[in-house]
Design a protein around this motif. Structure first.
Motif, PDB file in Angstrom:
ATOM      1  N   UNK A 195       0.536  -0.885  -0.115  1.00  0.00           N
ATOM      2  CA  UNK A 195      -0.095  -0.057   0.134  1.00  0.00           C
ATOM      3  C   UNK A 195       0.492   1.340  -0.245  1.00  0.00           C
ATOM      4  N   UNK A 196       1.903   1.035   0.719  1.00  0.00           N
ATOM      5  CA  UNK A 196       2.993   1.968   0.787  1.00  0.00           C
ATOM      6  C   UNK A 196       3.490   2.981  -0.505  1.00  0.00           C
ATOM      7  N   UNK A 197       4.071   1.508  -0.745  1.00  0.00           N
ATOM      8  CA  UNK A 197       4.153   1.812  -2.670  1.00  0.00           C
ATOM      9  C   UNK A 197       3.354   2.465  -4.028  1.00  0.00           C
ATOM     10  N   UNK A 198       2.702   1.639  -3.550  1.00  0.00           N
ATOM     11  CA  UNK A 198       1.245   2.369  -3.896  1.00  0.00           C
ATOM     12  C   UNK A 198       1.270   3.823  -3.705  1.00  0.00           C
ATOM     13  N   UNK A 199       0.778   3.864  -2.845  1.00  0.00           N
ATOM     14  CA  UNK A 199       0.938   5.720  -2.340  1.00  0.00           C
ATOM     15  C   UNK A 199       1.943   6.236  -3.313  1.00  0.00           C
ATOM     16  N   UNK A 200       3.069   5.856  -3.133  1.00  0.00           N
ATOM     17  CA  UNK A 200       3.953   6.807  -2.650  1.00  0.00           C
ATOM     18  C   UNK A 200       4.664   6.944  -4.172  1.00  0.00           C
ATOM     19  N   UNK A 201       4.614   6.317  -5.173  1.00  0.00           N
ATOM     20  CA  UNK A 201       4.249   5.843  -6.825  1.00  0.00           C
ATOM     21  C   UNK A 201       3.169   7.038  -7.288  1.00  0.00           C
ATOM     22  N   UNK A 202       2.287   6.627  -7.093  1.00  0.00           N
ATOM     23  CA  UNK A 202       1.085   7.425  -7.231  1.00  0.00           C
ATOM     24  C   UNK A 202       1.247   9.104  -7.072  1.00  0.00           C
ATOM     25  N   UNK A 203       1.636   9.425  -6.014  1.00  0.00           N
ATOM     26  CA  UNK A 203       1.786  10.870  -5.695  1.00  0.00           C
ATOM     27  C   UNK A 203       3.302  11.105  -6.900  1.00  0.00           C
ATOM     28  N   UNK A 204       3.672  10.018  -6.895  1.00  0.00           N
ATOM     29  CA  UNK A 204       4.553  11.356  -7.252  1.00  0.00           C
ATOM     30  C   UNK A 204       3.997  10.723  -8.914  1.00  0.00           C
ATOM     31  N   UNK A 205       3.688   9.840  -9.063  1.00  0.00           N
ATOM     32  CA  UNK A 205       3.045  10.289 -10.909  1.00  0.00           C
ATOM     33  C   UNK A 205       2.448  11.858 -10.360  1.00  0.00           C
ATOM     34  N   UNK A 206       1.702  11.662  -9.858  1.00  0.00           N
ATOM     35  CA  UNK A 206       0.638  13.281 -10.080  1.00  0.00           C
ATOM     36  C   UNK A 206       0.952  14.382  -9.832  1.00  0.00           C
ATOM     37  N   UNK A 207       2.032  14.780  -8.940  1.00  0.00           N
ATOM     38  CA  UNK A 207       2.380  15.584  -8.897  1.00  0.00           C
ATOM     39  C   UNK A 207       4.131  16.130  -8.607  1.00  0.00           C
ATOM     40  N   UNK A 208       5.010  14.830  -9.957  1.00  0.00           N
ATOM     41  CA  UNK A 208       6.309  14.716  -9.791  1.00  0.00           C
ATOM     42  C   UNK A 208       6.744  16.908 -11.278  1.00  0.00           C
ATOM     43  N   UNK A 209       5.623  17.050 -10.970  1.00  0.00           N
ATOM     44  CA  UNK A 209       6.296  17.875 -12.269  1.00  0.00           C
ATOM     45  C   UNK A 209       4.754  19.502 -11.663  1.00  0.00           C
ATOM     46  N   UNK A 210       4.510  19.380 -10.607  1.00  0.00           N
ATOM     47  CA  UNK A 210       3.798  19.856  -9.596  1.00  0.00           C
ATOM     48  C   UNK A 210       4.406  21.881  -9.792  1.00  0.00           C
ATOM     49  N   UNK A 211       3.372  22.541  -9.703  1.00  0.00           N
ATOM     50  CA  UNK A 211       3.810  23.941 -10.170  1.00  0.00           C
ATOM     51  C   UNK A 211       2.984  24.629  -9.207  1.00  0.00           C
ATOM     52  N   UNK A 212       3.758  25.287  -7.944  1.00  0.00           N
ATOM     53  CA  UNK A 212       3.434  25.686  -6.667  1.00  0.00           C
ATOM     54  C   UNK A 212       3.374  26.815  -6.905  1.00  0.00           C
ATOM     55  N   UNK A 213       2.561  28.615  -6.411  1.00  0.00           N
ATOM     56  CA  UNK A 213       2.810  30.185  -6.298  1.00  0.00           C
ATOM     57  C   UNK A 213       4.349  30.061  -6.072  1.00  0.00           C
ATOM     58  N   UNK A 214       5.013  30.780  -6.563  1.00  0.00           N
ATOM     59  CA  UNK A 214       6.275  31.729  -6.180  1.00  0.00           C
ATOM     60  C   UNK A 214       6.443  31.757  -4.926  1.00  0.00           C
ATOM     61  N   UNK A 215       5.973  32.191  -3.880  1.00  0.00           N
ATOM     62  CA  UNK A 215       6.023  31.790  -1.837  1.00  0.00           C
ATOM     63  C   UNK A 215       6.612  30.758  -1.790  1.00  0.00           C
ATOM     64  N   UNK A 216       6.249  29.555  -2.476  1.00  0.00           N
ATOM     65  CA  UNK A 216       6.179  28.188  -2.711  1.00  0.00           C
ATOM     66  C   UNK A 216       6.696  27.474  -2.996  1.00  0.00           C
ATOM     67  N   UNK A 217       7.496  28.010  -4.357  1.00  0.00           N
ATOM     68  CA  UNK A 217       8.150  27.761  -5.368  1.00  0.00           C
ATOM     69  C   UNK A 217       9.553  26.581  -5.200  1.00  0.00           C
ATOM     70  N   UNK A 218      10.267  26.821  -3.988  1.00  0.00           N
ATOM     71  CA  UNK A 218      11.131  25.573  -3.381  1.00  0.00           C
ATOM     72  C   UNK A 218      10.825  24.296  -3.544  1.00  0.00           C
ATOM     73  N   UNK A 219       9.509  24.115  -3.406  1.00  0.00           N
ATOM     74  CA  UNK A 219       8.989  22.827  -2.999  1.00  0.00           C
ATOM     75  C   UNK A 219       7.951  22.468  -4.041  1.00  0.00           C
ATOM     76  N   UNK A 220       8.369  22.917  -5.303  1.00  0.00           N
ATOM     77  CA  UNK A 220       7.535  22.652  -5.849  1.00  0.00           C
ATOM     78  C   UNK A 220       8.506  21.643  -7.251  1.00  0.00           C
ATOM     79  N   UNK A 221       8.051  20.704  -7.903  1.00  0.00           N
ATOM     80  CA  UNK A 221       8.274  19.052  -8.557  1.00  0.00           C
ATOM     81  C   UNK A 221       8.135  18.428  -7.822  1.00  0.00           C
ATOM     82  N   UNK A 222       9.568  17.956  -7.738  1.00  0.00           N
ATOM     83  CA  UNK A 222       9.738  16.582  -7.001  1.00  0.00           C
ATOM     84  C   UNK A 222       9.361  16.756  -5.709  1.00  0.00           C
ATOM     85  N   UNK A 223       9.791  18.208  -5.244  1.00  0.00           N
ATOM     86  CA  UNK A 223      10.083  17.936  -3.516  1.00  0.00           C
ATOM     87  C   UNK A 223       9.028  18.215  -3.008  1.00  0.00           C
TER      88      UNK A 223
END
Length: 494
Positions: free
Chosen positions: A134-162
């Protein structure tokens, strides 16, 4: 659903491949130093004991922490591009859930659970393979969905894989809350089932053995094991056996050893029969031999069957149900023929030899006809099922075995893998058009966003052996046995 299970099974191949050698090391260690598992009269010191102890600990390093291997294997295997960030996310989910669902945390949140021995036991066993998957599935699903996520400028450090690990942690909290209520209910139900079949003699033992194997993928087999093997409800087949008791003494009202004996012919010989059937029916026999034969040796020596079972249970779960049923059938047979043996670790040759000296042992030599019968039956049943229904076992997964045979003579125009990868990528419409990249034994397997941008002629001009299009967006580029080198270069470009 079956395709997803097969993909999960493929992801498990990497961690499973590391287990057989560990099981063999443990089996040899127990054979050299039986005192480690408490065999009466066995030495507990000296050079041989130390060597055996060292081998046991070396093997146990992975066998005892198998769930950690599965977390990482599933997370990486199910991620789109096999990036290590997915492994980190899976590990975050595993640590989060196993900590939140540990007995200490749960009893603090819900003090009433501390007064319920069954619910307490349920959370004592929370660090299992099911939670790991279950943990592996959650980890891979979150990675596939949010690896390219773009956050607002004030949170930009945490964008993408971070941001993947952060999202994974939040999702894991929600899943933990759900399991907080669901897990003890399921666990308690299985304990009740175990209590209900205690009075059914050999048939009950067979039902237990069937459920024991069937529940291996979920980790819930511990619920039944604690009913039958240990003194959870006053039974304790394993604990009484190794204490030197016999039927009719010290509260033993059942045929002592009946809940362990049936596992021996299945694990020692039946697994070998099933493994031979898989090898005989495999299209890619080298792959099958490499996995199932070593796993069968591991099962024979020390009764560690997980490397064999996880090698096919998700690739072909219907066959795994048949496998579990055979355990039930042979357990009933061993009960009525009077074969009695016990294990401290598991039902392998090592435990069989040492348990044969205990008072409750009976008809030990019956393991020979029982083992031969198990080998033949497992082989025939597996061979028939695999060939009749074209089941996907190791060496027959999806179309990969067919690819290996059909494409074995495929060659590249040259060995400039970087240039070939770049040309293929251009023919696919550029990296912006590639949704995912994978490879099997001989082919690149690509999903594109827009199939109309694919230029098959340009791909062929790259020097590859051929191109196939199973669907509008699925592209298979036939490379041959050097496919991994081209895939690695293309992954860098993506």
């Amino acid at each position: 659903m079956m395709k997803k299970l097969q993909k999960l099974g493929k992801a498990l191949m990497l961690p499973v491949a590391a287990l057989p050698i560990c099981g063999i090391l443990m089996g040899l260690g127990y054979a050299i130093a039986p005192g480690v598992m408490g065999v009466p009269g066995a030495a507990t010191s000296g050079a041989l004991y130390n060597i055996g102890f060292l081998l046991i600990k070396a093997g146990g390093a992975l066998i005892d922490n198998m769930a950690w291997l599965f977390v990482i294997g599933v997370a990486v295997g199910l991620s789109d591009d096999r990036d290590g960030t997915s492994a980190l996310a899976g590990l975050v989910s595993w640590l989060m859930m196993t900590n939140l669902l540990s007995t200490g945390v749960v009893t603090t949140l819900m003090p009433a659970i501390a007064d319920d021995p069954v619910k307490t036991l349920a959370f004592d066993k929370i660090q299992n393979v099911f939670i790991a998957i279950i943990a592996g599935i959650i980890g891979s699903a979150c990675y596939n969905r949010f690896k390219s996520a773009k956050l607002p400028d004030w949170l930009a450090f945490f964008s993408g894989k971070r941001c993947v690990a952060i999202v994974t942690g939040l999702v894991s909290i929600v899943v933990s809350v759900v399991l907080l209520f669901v897990w003890p209910i399921i666990f308690g139900a299985l304990v009740s089932v175990g209590e209900a079949i205690i009075g059914m003699d050999g048939i009950g033992a067979g039902i237990y053995a069937f459920l024991n194997r069937l529940l291996i993928p979920t980790g819930l087999h511990h619920a039944l094991n604690n009913v039958f093997w240990f003194d959870t409800i006053g039974l304790g087949d394993l604990s009484h056996y190794w204490a030197g008791d016999v039927t009719g003494q010290n509260g033993v009202t059942w045929s002592l050893g009946m809940y362990m004996s049936g596992f021996f012919p299945c694990m020692m010989f039946g697994v070998f029969g099933a493994a031979l059937a898989m090898i005989k029916t495999a299209k890619n026999k080298k792959a099958a031999i490499g996995l199932v034969l070593s796993a069968a040796i591991c099962a024979f020596i020390c009764g560690v069957t997980e490397p064999f079972e996880f090698g096919f249970m998700f690739l072909c779960f219907p066959l795994y149900i048949v496998y579990a049923a055979l355990y039930g059938i042979f357990t009933v047979i061993t009960y009525y023929v009077g074969f009695r043996a016990g294990f401290c670790f598991s039902a392998g040759a090592t435990d069989l030899v040492f348990s044969s000296f205990l008072p409750a042992a009976n008809n030990t030599l019956m393991i020979i006809p029982l083992g031969i019968a198990a080998f033949v039956v497992f082989y025939l049943v597996f061979y028939f099922a695999i060939t009749k229904f074209n089941l996907k076992t190791p060496g027959r997964e999806d179309e990969e075995a067919d690819f290996a045979e059909a494409d074995k003579n495929a060659t590249l125009a040259n060995n400039d893998f970087t240039a070939i990868a770049a040309a293929v990528l251009e023919g696919l419409g550029g990296k912006e058009n590639v949704a995912s990249l994978d490879n099997c034994i001989t082919r690149l397997r690509i999903e594109v966003k827009d199939g109309t941008q694919v230029n098959e002629k340009k791909i062929k001009e790259a020097g590859v052996a051929g191109v196939m299009r199973p669907s509008q967006t699925a592209i298979q580029v036939i490379i041959g046995t050097k496919v991994q080198f081209v895939a690695d270069e293309m992954a860098k470009m993506l």
